[in-house]
Design a protein around this motif. Structure first.
Motif, PDB file in Angstrom:
ATOM      1  N   LYS A 147       0.974  -1.135   0.072  1.00 30.51           N
ATOM      2  CA  LYS A 147      -0.104  -0.053  -0.027  1.00 30.51           C
ATOM      3  C   LYS A 147       0.821   1.278  -0.069  1.00 30.51           C
ATOM      4  CE  LYS A 147      -3.845  -2.116   2.417  1.00 30.51           C
ATOM      5  NZ  LYS A 147      -3.324  -3.266   2.507  1.00 30.51           N
ATOM      6  N   THR A 165      -4.008   0.626  -2.861  1.00 30.92           N
ATOM      7  CA  THR A 165      -3.332  -0.453  -2.975  1.00 30.92           C
ATOM      8  C   THR A 165      -2.696  -0.510  -4.371  1.00 30.92           C
ATOM      9  OG1 THR A 165      -4.694  -1.585  -1.724  1.00 30.92           O
ATOM     10  CG2 THR A 165      -3.477  -3.062  -2.996  1.00 30.92           C
ATOM     11  N   PRO A 168       0.677  -5.002  -4.992  1.00 36.25           N
ATOM     12  CA  PRO A 168       0.184  -6.136  -4.082  1.00 36.25           C
ATOM     13  C   PRO A 168       1.459  -6.996  -3.468  1.00 36.25           C
ATOM     14  CG  PRO A 168      -1.086  -6.290  -6.207  1.00 36.25           C
ATOM     15  CD  PRO A 168      -0.049  -5.420  -6.459  1.00 36.25           C
TER      16      PRO A 168
END
Length: 328
Positions: A147, A165, A168
């Motif tokens: 994030k 986000t 990932p």
């Protein structure tokens, strides 16, 4: 033994200025403030040290800021219009914002306080960047939890947070674009833009922009050109041109300069050619960790894992040339 000194010049010469930081472990970052009168360093010893600087020389013993519970990766000074404010990012997943209320040389270092503990991330915070001052006191934080959080100081004294986000598998770097975008049409008024770039372990660079319609940051572009972790991203300062420059560095030993000719235009890719690898002229000798632009925005510094820093400049034909290669 881990290095605990900071040198402001890469060659051992009469112009070299070395500061003994008194850190007890590796120094990860060193940043001068807007005026070049203060130096902040951070280390794996979990501390930040702040020095007064005159003529490139530290003139104080340094103030030690403590509180992080892991290595401190990066420090960043806010614009002086907001006061003497420093942010720090650590492996402990926290970002601290420090303020010095002291006025003058005698008071400096005597009143550092933590005015904000930002602890929403669940993994290492690898990179922090203050937005252009025109956008207010806003700090972007990129974390290994994937994030990127955007922390904003509001006029009522509160703090607000936006979270995206971004990557990932982990976010490694963040950089703000210049707030003022120059239009190709001199008569066209262009509003301030809230835009930043991120680089991650997915080998992708993403561009994010604040959407008034959605009241949050949304992804507006994705740049694919690297084949391994993106270690750093850096927007160039505004040169008064409609073109935007973004440099990216990667674990794959390459550096790319992306250019965009006006808002909404496609990004063009220009891979630097160090020619140190006979099998692949685009490869640097080692991982490229950092890229940084000169204040004027026309010279790019590239920091490589082999301990060298090279300087690059765009020629009149639009190609990037190495103008200096320095041993760190």
């Amino acid at each position: 033994m881990a290095s605990n000194t900071f040198s402001s010049a890469p060659n051992a010469s009469a112009d070299t200025k070395t500061v003994e930081t008194y850190h007890e472990d590796v120094v990860h970052d060193a940043q001068l403030d807007f005026y070049g009168s203060k130096l902040a360093t951070c280390s794996s010893d979990r501390t930040i040290k702040v020095f007064d600087v005159q003529n490139g020389t530290a003139v104080s013993a340094g103030e030690t800021l403590v509180g992080h519970e892991g290595p401190v990766w990066q420090v960043a000074w806010a614009h002086p219009s907001f006061g003497t404010i420093l942010a720090s990012a650590s492996y402990d997943g926290k970002v601290f914002i420090w303020k010095n209320e002291g006025a003058g040389a005698q008071a400096y270092g005597s009143s550092w306080t933590r005015i904000k503990d930002h602890a929403l991330h669940t993994a290492s915070v690898n990179s922090i960047a203050w937005s252009p001052h025109e956008l207010g006191a806003t700090l972007a934080c990129a974390s290994s939890d994937g994030k990127v959080s955007v922390l904003t100081f509001n006029s009522d004294g509160s703090w607000s947070v936006d979270i995206v986000t971004a990557h990932p598998t982990g976010s490694n770097a963040v950089s703000w674009a210049p707030a003022v975008v120059v239009s190709a049409d001199a008569n066209e008024a262009v509003p301030l833009v809230r835009r930043f770039a991120t680089g991650g372990c997915d080998a992708v660079v993403k561009i994010w922009e604040f959407s008034d319609e959605h009241n949050r940051y949304v992804e507006v572009d994705q740049l694919a050109g690297h084949s391994d972790w993106v270690r750093d991203v850096a927007f160039a300062p505004n040169l008064g041109l409609a073109r935007t420059y973004l440099a990216t560095a990667s674990q794959d030993r390459t550096v790319i300069v992306w250019t965009q000719n006006g808002a909404g235009a496609p990004w063009a890719k220009n891979v630097l050619q160090p020619k140190t690898d006979k099998d692949d002229p685009a490869k640097f000798p080692d991982t490229v960790w950092r890229v940084s632009w000169s204040i004027s925005g026309n010279v790019l510094a590239v920091s490589c894992g082999d301990g060298k820093v090279s300087l690059w400049k765009e020629n009149l034909k639009g190609a990037w040339e190495c103008i200096s290669d320095l041993d760190a």
